[in-house]
Design a protein around this motif. Structure first.
Motif, PDB file in Angstrom:
ATOM      1  N   ASP A  37       4.581  -4.641   5.845  1.00  0.00           N
ATOM      2  CA  ASP A  37       3.942  -3.553   5.103  1.00  0.00           C
ATOM      3  C   ASP A  37       4.978  -2.783   4.298  1.00  0.00           C
ATOM      4  OD1 ASP A  37       1.003  -3.058   5.433  1.00  0.00           O
ATOM      5  OD2 ASP A  37       1.533  -3.411   7.533  1.00  0.00           O
ATOM      6  N   VAL A  38       4.746  -2.696   3.007  1.00  0.00           N
ATOM      7  CA  VAL A  38       5.630  -1.940   2.120  1.00  0.00           C
ATOM      8  C   VAL A  38       4.777  -1.090   1.196  1.00  0.00           C
ATOM      9  CG1 VAL A  38       7.366  -3.783   2.178  1.00  0.00           C
ATOM     10  CG2 VAL A  38       5.738  -3.692   0.291  1.00  0.00           C
ATOM     11  N   ASP A  78       0.868  -1.173   0.000  1.00  0.00           N
ATOM     12  CA  ASP A  78       0.000   0.000   0.000  1.00  0.00           C
ATOM     13  C   ASP A  78       0.904   1.221   0.000  1.00  0.00           C
ATOM     14  OD1 ASP A  78      -2.170   1.659   0.123  1.00  0.00           O
ATOM     15  OD2 ASP A  78      -3.064   0.729   1.891  1.00  0.00           O
ATOM     16  N   ASN A  79       0.532   2.237  -0.736  1.00  0.00           N
ATOM     17  CA  ASN A  79       1.438   3.359  -0.994  1.00  0.00           C
ATOM     18  C   ASN A  79       1.952   4.025   0.285  1.00  0.00           C
ATOM     19  OD1 ASN A  79       0.504   2.655  -3.485  1.00  0.00           O
ATOM     20  ND2 ASN A  79      -0.004   4.720  -4.136  1.00  0.00           N
ATOM     21  N   ALA A  80       3.157   4.564   0.186  1.00  0.00           N
ATOM     22  CA  ALA A  80       3.804   5.267   1.299  1.00  0.00           C
ATOM     23  C   ALA A  80       3.904   6.754   0.963  1.00  0.00           C
ATOM     24  CB  ALA A  80       5.192   4.685   1.552  1.00  0.00           C
ATOM     25  N   PHE A 139       9.886   4.151   6.190  1.00  0.00           N
ATOM     26  CA  PHE A 139       8.970   5.209   6.598  1.00  0.00           C
ATOM     27  C   PHE A 139       8.463   4.934   8.004  1.00  0.00           C
ATOM     28  CE2 PHE A 139       4.612   6.734   7.217  1.00  0.00           C
ATOM     29  CZ  PHE A 139       4.802   8.099   7.026  1.00  0.00           C
ATOM     30  N   VAL A 140       8.588   5.954   8.858  1.00  0.00           N
ATOM     31  CA  VAL A 140       7.961   5.982  10.170  1.00  0.00           C
ATOM     32  C   VAL A 140       7.327   7.364  10.312  1.00  0.00           C
ATOM     33  CG1 VAL A 140       8.294   5.850  12.664  1.00  0.00           C
ATOM     34  CG2 VAL A 140       9.655   4.399  11.161  1.00  0.00           C
ATOM     35  N   VAL A 162       9.349   1.212  -0.095  1.00  0.00           N
ATOM     36  CA  VAL A 162       9.459   1.697   1.279  1.00  0.00           C
ATOM     37  C   VAL A 162       8.944   0.629   2.243  1.00  0.00           C
ATOM     38  CG1 VAL A 162       8.734   3.495   2.895  1.00  0.00           C
ATOM     39  CG2 VAL A 162       9.078   4.056   0.469  1.00  0.00           C
ATOM     40  N   ILE A 163       9.741   0.330   3.269  1.00  0.00           N
ATOM     41  CA  ILE A 163       9.272  -0.502   4.371  1.00  0.00           C
ATOM     42  C   ILE A 163       8.584   0.416   5.372  1.00  0.00           C
ATOM     43  CG2 ILE A 163       9.947  -2.006   6.274  1.00  0.00           C
ATOM     44  CD1 ILE A 163      12.364  -2.851   4.604  1.00  0.00           C
ATOM     45  N   LYS A 164       7.341   0.103   5.719  1.00  0.00           N
ATOM     46  CA  LYS A 164       6.527   0.941   6.597  1.00  0.00           C
ATOM     47  C   LYS A 164       6.456   0.296   7.978  1.00  0.00           C
ATOM     48  CE  LYS A 164       2.703   2.171   4.367  1.00  0.00           C
ATOM     49  NZ  LYS A 164       1.525   2.022   3.466  1.00  0.00           N
TER      50      LYS A 164
END
Length: 436
Positions: free
Chosen positions: A394-395, A309-311, A368-369, A335-337
């Motif tokens: 989640d990415v 799902d988009n970051a 991403f955090v 991106v790893i969320k």
């Protein structure tokens, strides 16, 4: 598949898919071309190793499955998840409004819509229409007007001098789109207009329209933009971009490992539905796949889900909205969320093995955090992990303008994530070999 070919097919898919119903139809047709057999939930299933299957629920969610040659119990399933829905404006059940000689339709907001960009756009209408046939049968068809049929005009700045400082939007009164002008008290029957549109589309047996699920959408086509065409601009990148990436990765799977793609509807409104991630759709499939509970649990222990799902990419004009060490850049990789409070399902093991697959695929990876003083969104990842018990990551592809009528992503990132998911689909169970 190279980046150019991949992105052209992505643009075509986005243009085909103004609603979740149309997205599932587009995915279904691509799966069938590649030898996937459609299953009907009302029929008895007899799944065989070496075969490819898919099924749909509510016409808006889909699961595709390759029953690999390797043992399900010993090797598990490589799962990819995404969602088919996007924030939008949906037509109300009794929508007709006539004001000052203009025919308008009442709408309600679906999901967390960024409303300002919906003004002054050439809008069309698409979705599912349920009708009674001339023989008395109740059935449904997809409908897409395709051409611009509506607009939500802005109020001129001369009548709202503070518009650039503090314009707010009342979703009830400011959003009804204008469709046409009418004489006096004349008010066209909206269901009658839909019946005419279905007939024009080739549906010949419509007696009367009973109900519908219709959404307005921007008719501007998806495009490559930027001076060097570095960006993809389109509606519904969140999250049809991930649906397409997952679809292409399962189409590339060699059939050795068991691979599953699930694209759920209703993520943007909490996933609580029969076809949403919090509903039983995936669990129902696994129940029919396994004849005994222990085999299922052993398989899940060897499996992994990548929730795509988009970051949020770091916006050059609003960089202060990001944590200083976690600002994903467009065209710099997936991106790893992560979130300490489980808004994302990533943990150290799942993120590590994803980094490993990125290295194998020669793909850069970002993190991403959310800022600690800001609320965090969520995905189907934590929901699927809690419902099924599968380890999950989640990415997403970094984007700008998430939940706008037109979003922006980098041309390199979707293809990069696709390459990683292809590596994931072919990965041996030993790469997931952690004690459980």
């Amino acid at each position: 598949m190279n980046t150019t070919e991949f992105n052209q097919q992505l643009l075509d898919f986005l243009a085909e898919s103004p609603t979740p119903f149309h997205a599932v139809k587009a995915m279904s047709s691509r799966l069938e071309v590649k030898g996937f057999t459609r299953l009907l939930e009302s029929e008895k299933w007899s799944l065989e190793a070496g075969k490819r299957y898919y099924f749909c629920r509510n016409d808006s969610s889909i699961i595709a499955f390759i029953y690999g040659a390797e043992s399900l119990v010993e090797d598990g399933i490589r799962m990819v998840g995404a969602h088919t829905d996007s924030p939008c404006l949906k037509v109300k059940p009794q929508p007709e409004v006539t004001q000052q000689g203009y025919y308008q339709l009442g709408v309600e907001t679906y999901g967390g819509v960024l409303l300002n960009p919906w003004f002054d756009r050439d809008l069309s209408l698409a979705g599912r229409v349920t009708y009674r046939t001339v023989t008395g049968k109740v059935t449904s068809s997809l409908l897409d007007f395709k051409r611009p049929i509506a607009v939500i005009p802005s109020l001129a700045i001369h009548l709202d001098r503070e518009a650039n400082q503090q314009r707010s939007i009342n979703a009830q009164t400011d959003l009804p789109p204008v469709l046409m002008q009418v004489e006096g008290t004349d008010k066209p029957d909206f269901r009658g207009l839909l019946a005419e549109a279905l007939t024009a589309q080739g549906v010949q047996d419509v007696e009367s329209v009973l109900d519908y699920e219709l959404s307005f959408y921007d008719t501007q086509k998806p495009a490559l933009v930027g001076f060097k065409e570095e960006f993809i601009a389109s509606a519904r990148l969140d999250n049809l971009l991930s649906c397409f990436i997952g679809l292409q990765s399962i189409l590339e799977a060699d059939g050795k490992q068991s691979v599953l793609l699930v694209c759920n509807d209703h993520e943007e409104v909490g996933s609580r539905s029969a076809c949403g991630a919090q509903g039983p759709m995936l669990d129902d499939f696994l129940t029919r796949l396994f004849t005994d509970p222990e085999s299922r649990l052993r398989c899940i222990a060897q499996s992994m889900m990548i929730s795509a799902d988009n970051a949020h990419g770091i916006h050059p004009n609003y960089s202060s909205r990001h944590d200083g060490n976690h600002g994903p850049v467009l065209n710099q990789g997936p991106v790893i969320k992560s979130n300490a409070n489980q808004s994302y399902a990533t943990n150290s093991e799942t993120s590590s093995v994803f980094r490993h697959w990125c290295e194998q695929s020669d793909v850069p990876v970002q993190s991403f955090v959310v800022r600690t003083d800001m609320a965090c969104g969520s995905t189907i990842g934590p929901i699927t992990a809690s419902e099924v018990g599968v380890r999950t990551l989640d990415v997403g592809v970094p984007t700008f303008a998430m939940h706008s009528i037109r979003e922006l992503a980098g041309v390199a990132d979707a293809h990069a994530l696709y390459r990683v998911l292809v590596t994931f689909a072919h990965s041996p169970a030993s790469e997931l070999d952690t004690p459980r």
